[in-house]
Design a protein around this motif. Structure first.
Motif, PDB file in Angstrom:
ATOM      1  N   ALA A 177       2.852   5.419  -5.109  1.00  0.00           N
ATOM      2  CA  ALA A 177       3.234   4.335  -4.190  1.00  0.00           C
ATOM      3  C   ALA A 177       4.643   3.860  -4.526  1.00  0.00           C
ATOM      4  CB  ALA A 177       2.248   3.180  -4.304  1.00  0.00           C
ATOM      5  N   PHE A 178       5.361   3.471  -3.471  1.00  0.00           N
ATOM      6  CA  PHE A 178       6.735   2.983  -3.649  1.00  0.00           C
ATOM      7  C   PHE A 178       6.782   1.536  -3.154  1.00  0.00           C
ATOM      8  CE2 PHE A 178       6.911   7.550  -3.338  1.00  0.00           C
ATOM      9  CZ  PHE A 178       7.784   7.905  -4.353  1.00  0.00           C
ATOM     10  N   PRO A 179       6.754   0.580  -4.084  1.00  0.00           N
ATOM     11  CA  PRO A 179       6.677  -0.842  -3.709  1.00  0.00           C
ATOM     12  C   PRO A 179       7.793  -1.313  -2.779  1.00  0.00           C
ATOM     13  CG  PRO A 179       6.236  -0.558  -6.055  1.00  0.00           C
ATOM     14  CD  PRO A 179       6.726   0.773  -5.532  1.00  0.00           C
ATOM     15  N   LYS A 180       8.948  -0.646  -2.820  1.00  0.00           N
ATOM     16  CA  LYS A 180      10.083  -1.079  -1.996  1.00  0.00           C
ATOM     17  C   LYS A 180       9.711  -1.178  -0.525  1.00  0.00           C
ATOM     18  CE  LYS A 180      14.690   0.396  -0.501  1.00  0.00           C
ATOM     19  NZ  LYS A 180      15.781   1.392  -0.665  1.00  0.00           N
ATOM     20  N   ASN A 181       9.016  -0.179  -0.018  1.00  0.00           N
ATOM     21  CA  ASN A 181       8.678  -0.171   1.410  1.00  0.00           C
ATOM     22  C   ASN A 181       7.188   0.047   1.668  1.00  0.00           C
ATOM     23  OD1 ASN A 181       8.443   2.563   0.781  1.00  0.00           O
ATOM     24  ND2 ASN A 181      10.467   3.053   1.634  1.00  0.00           N
ATOM     25  N   GLY A 182       6.384   0.071   0.594  1.00  0.00           N
ATOM     26  CA  GLY A 182       4.937   0.190   0.758  1.00  0.00           C
ATOM     27  C   GLY A 182       4.467   1.586   1.135  1.00  0.00           C
ATOM     28  N   SER A 183       5.333   2.580   1.095  1.00  0.00           N
ATOM     29  CA  SER A 183       4.949   3.940   1.467  1.00  0.00           C
ATOM     30  C   SER A 183       4.220   4.632   0.315  1.00  0.00           C
ATOM     31  CB  SER A 183       6.183   4.744   1.863  1.00  0.00           C
ATOM     32  OG  SER A 183       7.133   4.743   0.824  1.00  0.00           O
ATOM     33  N   THR A 184       3.421   5.649   0.670  1.00  0.00           N
ATOM     34  CA  THR A 184       2.680   6.432  -0.315  1.00  0.00           C
ATOM     35  C   THR A 184       2.891   7.919  -0.041  1.00  0.00           C
ATOM     36  OG1 THR A 184       0.687   6.428   1.063  1.00  0.00           O
ATOM     37  CG2 THR A 184       0.892   4.675  -0.586  1.00  0.00           C
ATOM     38  N   LYS A 185       2.668   8.723  -1.087  1.00  0.00           N
ATOM     39  CA  LYS A 185       2.863  10.171  -0.932  1.00  0.00           C
ATOM     40  C   LYS A 185       2.108  10.903  -2.031  1.00  0.00           C
ATOM     41  CE  LYS A 185       4.815  14.033   0.503  1.00  0.00           C
ATOM     42  NZ  LYS A 185       4.494  14.659   1.776  1.00  0.00           N
ATOM     43  N   LEU A 186       1.490  12.025  -1.668  1.00  0.00           N
ATOM     44  CA  LEU A 186       0.874  12.903  -2.659  1.00  0.00           C
ATOM     45  C   LEU A 186       1.996  13.617  -3.409  1.00  0.00           C
ATOM     46  CD1 LEU A 186      -1.706  14.306  -3.825  1.00  0.00           C
ATOM     47  CD2 LEU A 186      -1.348  16.078  -2.086  1.00  0.00           C
ATOM     48  N   VAL A 187       1.998  13.488  -4.750  1.00  0.00           N
ATOM     49  CA  VAL A 187       3.053  14.099  -5.560  1.00  0.00           C
ATOM     50  C   VAL A 187       2.425  14.909  -6.689  1.00  0.00           C
ATOM     51  CG1 VAL A 187       4.712  12.279  -5.052  1.00  0.00           C
ATOM     52  CG2 VAL A 187       3.242  12.071  -7.073  1.00  0.00           C
ATOM     53  N   GLN A 188       3.239  15.766  -7.280  1.00  0.00           N
ATOM     54  CA  GLN A 188       2.833  16.529  -8.451  1.00  0.00           C
ATOM     55  C   GLN A 188       3.492  15.894  -9.665  1.00  0.00           C
ATOM     56  OE1 GLN A 188       0.609  18.963  -8.407  1.00  0.00           O
ATOM     57  NE2 GLN A 188       0.720  19.441 -10.578  1.00  0.00           N
ATOM     58  N   VAL A 189       2.706  15.148 -10.418  1.00  0.00           N
ATOM     59  CA  VAL A 189       3.233  14.430 -11.587  1.00  0.00           C
ATOM     60  C   VAL A 189       3.267  15.383 -12.780  1.00  0.00           C
ATOM     61  CG1 VAL A 189       2.908  12.476 -13.141  1.00  0.00           C
ATOM     62  CG2 VAL A 189       2.283  12.264 -10.727  1.00  0.00           C
ATOM     63  N   LYS A 190       4.357  15.327 -13.532  1.00  0.00           N
ATOM     64  CA  LYS A 190       4.487  16.157 -14.721  1.00  0.00           C
ATOM     65  C   LYS A 190       5.083  15.314 -15.834  1.00  0.00           C
ATOM     66  CE  LYS A 190       5.620  20.932 -15.833  1.00  0.00           C
ATOM     67  NZ  LYS A 190       6.220  22.184 -15.318  1.00  0.00           N
TER      68      LYS A 190
ATOM     69  N   ARG B 272      -2.088   3.874   2.145  1.00  0.00           N
ATOM     70  CA  ARG B 272      -1.595   2.736   1.372  1.00  0.00           C
ATOM     71  C   ARG B 272      -2.764   1.926   0.798  1.00  0.00           C
ATOM     72  NH1 ARG B 272       2.529   2.526   5.421  1.00  0.00           N
ATOM     73  NH2 ARG B 272       1.264   1.125   6.702  1.00  0.00           N
ATOM     74  N   GLU B 273      -3.790   1.707   1.596  1.00  0.00           N
ATOM     75  CA  GLU B 273      -4.941   0.930   1.140  1.00  0.00           C
ATOM     76  C   GLU B 273      -5.695   1.657   0.037  1.00  0.00           C
ATOM     77  OE1 GLU B 273      -7.450  -0.235   4.347  1.00  0.00           O
ATOM     78  OE2 GLU B 273      -5.830  -1.157   5.511  1.00  0.00           O
ATOM     79  N   LEU B 274      -5.865   2.978   0.214  1.00  0.00           N
ATOM     80  CA  LEU B 274      -6.624   3.743  -0.774  1.00  0.00           C
ATOM     81  C   LEU B 274      -5.893   3.812  -2.112  1.00  0.00           C
ATOM     82  CD1 LEU B 274      -7.912   6.690   1.459  1.00  0.00           C
ATOM     83  CD2 LEU B 274      -9.280   4.834   0.501  1.00  0.00           C
ATOM     84  N   VAL B 275      -4.574   4.031  -2.066  1.00  0.00           N
ATOM     85  CA  VAL B 275      -3.793   4.130  -3.301  1.00  0.00           C
ATOM     86  C   VAL B 275      -3.802   2.792  -4.040  1.00  0.00           C
ATOM     87  CG1 VAL B 275      -1.469   4.460  -4.229  1.00  0.00           C
ATOM     88  CG2 VAL B 275      -2.351   6.003  -2.493  1.00  0.00           C
ATOM     89  N   LYS B 276      -3.757   1.697  -3.297  1.00  0.00           N
ATOM     90  CA  LYS B 276      -3.754   0.372  -3.924  1.00  0.00           C
ATOM     91  C   LYS B 276      -5.086   0.073  -4.589  1.00  0.00           C
ATOM     92  CE  LYS B 276      -2.859  -4.490  -2.820  1.00  0.00           C
ATOM     93  NZ  LYS B 276      -2.496  -5.467  -1.748  1.00  0.00           N
ATOM     94  N   GLU B 277      -6.191   0.446  -3.928  1.00  0.00           N
ATOM     95  CA  GLU B 277      -7.524   0.108  -4.448  1.00  0.00           C
ATOM     96  C   GLU B 277      -8.080   1.187  -5.371  1.00  0.00           C
ATOM     97  OE1 GLU B 277     -11.832  -1.453  -2.694  1.00  0.00           O
ATOM     98  OE2 GLU B 277     -10.154  -0.995  -1.340  1.00  0.00           O
TER      99      GLU B 277
END
Length: 851
Positions: free
Chosen positions: A105-118, A694-699
């Protein structure tokens, strides 16, 4: 010096070369078709082979940079004591990383994205570099405790360095934009863009949970004396037994090369078809050329030249033209390959640096000479049997060729085709089948032409008008060209249609059907205790849960009573190693789904758990595991052994955009096993999809959401690039095919000229002659192209079955475009070829023919 010596000097090698040069210089315009056939065929072959070699060399040279180390040990679960001791015996890892897919999640604009974290430790990579903007972000993110975020994602979401990213339970500053890093995949990065964070923050995210797919990588720098191939051979089987794996930069290079195998097969098929069409064009062009040289050859013989001398004159001439064509074709191919990296840049695992490869250049030049000599030899044989009388009296029919010489040339041609096919396909069986198929195709089309002519003779429509009758009579008149024209038209259409059908089946392997009722949002890694809450969040957004799929992870413990460790050690075993090493994500349910068909056995919907458990496996699993109905397989379900037997085998359509499984258990067995869930829903638009995410990532920060709209967009972009390249290369085959048709139609020019003169002398009008020719060429075009397309359906089915290993659904495009297109093209070429004869006075035409 006596006369014999003078004669020997005049008729030596120097004299032959002078005659070949003078005659060729005077006939250069007539050899345009010949040179064009060589250039296009060689250009296609050289461009594809040179690019393939450059790709292979670049992957090999950059394999360390792609991996970032000499070798890695990886596992999809925390390593055990045995693997730890192996790592310690190697001197300990030089760096390590933990990677997983997650929502960010990116708090600046509330957007979310599936990412590959490493999460990476300091010091990595050891080869290559992490490319960032600003440049110093790659060296500062560890010390500043921040994240490097994919540059494209930052641009899309308007994220700037200094903004924040939230991953699970932690929030980190964005230090810079990530442009490239070792180990990232171009295509997958478009779906789940990479985000790099310090390794120390991984545990703090709280995302390493049951059911999550976590990758643990340990990176090593090898000492100079270490034999990586020997290390791989000795250590990899031991690690496989411990659910870990060893990858060296050498094996990574081989694996990346195999990813482009089917694409490479298709490009090789394009090259082969272009070359075959070029060879047909050579034979056709030389046949015309020799016919135009009949009187010149007869005059040479009248002046004392021997049969061999006249043969050598034109053989030297053709060899020299083949050399020129080979040089021009090679240069065109080298220039053409420069476009490949531009067209498919996003598909390539490395940055391609194009260099000229001497072996390919030499191959292209030699191929031009060999093609010219070999495929011109059959028409050239006729020069040996031209009578000197033809200098005085033009004869349409020369003496018959030597049957032995003709058979020898044809045998050499098929050996050449086989060797070239073997060089491209690297498989003697496929090559033999391909050559045999080509020969059978020639025979079938020739048989169709003969049957057609016999049918016309037997059932000739005597009641038809003059124009219609004459157009049919031309097809079986003395010295007709029906057989050769139908053969050339049929073969050219056959090859072009096969190319088109093959392109379709190759692209269909990656196509996706976005049906209206299918889910387009998939929620991964949902813990069992979260299922009801997640379902409530979905319903609160006026959406429905379409599927609630339980996932249980397990590994194969034994197959038909033989433990997997023993199977790994058995060098004679034909069981695919992925079956032994893979952690299967299985499910349980009481019915099959739309993407499955029962091929063998009986589906079991539910069981009480007493006795051996009947399961259903996919056909590819059954083939790779070498099992059939009734065979016993033991699974290790997170420490618990389950004994199962194959109850049914399913054909699974893996191209469908839905969750499919290699192994399915009946209901009543795995309900109490440790598991997680996958929920699916369908959102009507991108706005509602973004809102739900956005709702799912937050909760529920542990849940990963896969938006199939984005997947479809990425795949469509990839397919469009592949399709563009394929169509671009197919264009060469099309142009070569047109040249072949030009040559084939021009072959009958002389006979058409005489017929036109006779018809006009007898009172026929020019418009009647044009209609006769149009109808005749219509019959030839429609019969040849129909035969070629129908035969290409058979060949494409065989290619799909044995080479590309996929299903084949034919397209109507060849029937709607290629069939009428070739027919009209044959008619236009035939009529335009005869217009000059029809418009000229009969006496002028006769004088030209006599001269």
């Amino acid at each position: 010096m006596d006369n014999d010596e003078n004669r020997n000097i005049k008729t030596g090698a120097g004299w032959l070369f002078k005659m070949a040069w003078r005659d060729g210089k005077a006939s250069r315009k007539k050899l345009v078709l010949f040179i064009a056939s060589i250039v296009l065929g060689i250009a296609a072959v050289v461009s594809i082979q040179s690019f393939s070699e450059n790709l292979k060399n670049n992957i090999s040279l950059q394999s360390k940079s792609l991996m970032g180390a000499d070798y890695i040990i990886d596992s999809d679960k925390p390593i055990n004591e045995r693997v730890t001791s192996i790592i310690d015996s190697l001197g300990g890892e030089d760096a390590k990383s933990v990677g997983f897919a997650s929502m960010a999640a990116f708090p600046k604009n509330g957007s979310t994205k599936l990412v590959q974290v490493k999460g990476i430790t300091e010091g990595f990579p050891f080869y290559g570099k992490i490319e960032t903007e600003p440049i110093n972000a790659a060296s500062e993110y560890q010390g500043k405790g921040g994240a490097l975020v994919d540059a494209t994602l930052m641009l899309q979401l308007d994220i700037q360095p200094g903004d924040s990213i939230k991953i699970g339970n932690i929030q980190l500053p964005v230090i810079g934009a990530l442009k490239a890093s070792p180990g990232s995949s171009g295509i997958f990065s478009s779906i789940a863009p990479p985000v790099i964070i310090p390794h120390s923050f991984i545990d703090k995210t709280g995302l390493v949970q049951t059911g999550s797919r976590i990758n643990y990588d340990y990176y090593f720098v090898a000492p100079p004396e270490m034999d990586l191939e020997l290390l791989d051979k000795n250590l990899d089987p031991i690690l496989d037994a411990e659910n870990a794996d060893l990858d060296t930069h050498l094996s990574t290079s081989e694996r990346l090369g195999r990813r482009f195998q089917n694409f490479g097969k298709f490009l090789n098929l394009v090259a082969f078809i272009a070359l075959l069409l070029g060879c047909i064009g050579i034979a056709s062009a030389i046949n015309i050329y020799i016919k135009e040289k009949l009187s010149a050859i007869a005059i040479l013989k009248c002046l004392g030249a021997t049969r061999k001398q006249t043969f050598y004159i034109y053989l030297i001439q053709i060899s020299f033209i083949g050399l020129i064509g080979g040089l021009l074709g090679t240069m065109a191919g080298l220039l053409l390959q420069e476009l490949f990296p531009i067209i498919i840049k996003d598909l390539l695992p490395v940055d391609i640096e194009i260099v000229f490869i001497s072996q390919v250049i030499i191959m292209g030049i030699i191929l031009g000479v060999v093609m010219s000599i070999l495929f011109a030899s059959y028409p050239l044989i006729s020069t040996l049997y031209i009578s000197p009388l033809q200098a005085l009296r033009v004869q349409l029919k020369t003496s018959l060729r030597s049957k032995n010489a003709g058979l020898f040339v044809l045998t050499a041609i098929f050996i050449f085709i086989y060797l070239f096919a073997f060089w491209l396909l690297r498989n003697w069986q496929y090559s033999l089948v391909f050559v045999a198929g080509t020969l059978v195709t020639f025979m079938i089309i020739a048989g169709i032409a003969n049957l057609f002519m016999r049918a016309i003779k037997k059932y000739f429509p005597a009641s038809w008008g003059f124009v219609s009758r004459q157009s049919l009579l031309n097809l079986f008149r003395p010295q007709n060209q029906t057989l050769i024209l139908i053969l050339v038209i049929g073969i050219a259409t056959f090859l072009l249609s096969t190319l088109y059908f093959t392109k379709d089946l190759l692209l269909a392997q990656a196509s996706i059907d976005d049906q209206g009722n299918n889910p387009n949002l998939i929620l991964l890694d949902v813990q069992s205790q979260q299922t009801d809450s997640v379902a409530l969040s979905i319903s609160n957004n006026d959406l429905k849960v379409l599927e609630d799929i339980p996932i249980v992870t397990m590994r194969v413990n034994s197959i038909k009573g033989v433990p997997v460790n023993e199977i790994r050690k058995d060098t004679t075993s034909e069981i695919n190693t992925w079956v032994l090493n893979h952690e299967f994500r299985t499910t349980y349910r009481d019915s099959i789904i739309s993407s499955e068909i029962i091929e063998e056995g009986v589906w079991t919907s539910q069981t009480d758990g007493n006795g051996i458990i009947p399961i259903s496996v996919s056909s590819n699993f059954a083939e790779d595991a070498q099992v059939e109905i009734g065979d016993i397989i033991n699974f290790n379900v997170q420490g618990v052994l389950l004994e199962t037997k194959i109850g049914s085998i399913r054909a699974v359509d893996w191209s469908r955009m839905q969750l499919n499984f290699s192994i399915v258990f009946p209901a009543g067995i795995l309900e109490d096993a440790p598991q997680f869930r996958v929920l699916t829903t369908r959102t009507p638009n991108e706005a509602s999809s973004a809102q739900l995410q956005r709702e799912l990532v937050k909760e529920f920060p542990n849940i990963s959401v896969l938006d199939l709209r984005q997947v479809l967009s990425v795949i469509e972009n990839v397919l469009s690039r592949i399709s563009w390249l394929i169509n671009f290369m197919a264009f060469f085959s099309l142009i070569t095919g047109i040249i072949v048709l030009l040559g084939a139609v021009r072959t009958s020019k002389y006979q058409r000229a005489r017929e036109s003169v006779l018809l006009r002398t007898l009172g026929a009008r020019s418009d009647q002659i044009i209609r006769i020719l149009a109808m005749e060429y219509f019959y030839l075009g429609i019969l040849g192209s129909t035969s070629g397309i129908l035969l290409s359906l058979i060949s494409s089915q065989l290619l799909a079955l044995f080479v590309f290993e996929t299903s084949f659904i034919p397209s109507f495009i060849p029937f709607l475009v290629i069939l009428p297109g070739v027919t009209i093209l044959v008619m236009l070429i035939g009529i335009s070829n005869s217009l000059s004869v029809i418009k000229s006075p009969p006496l002028e035409v006769l004088r030209k023919e006599l001269n």
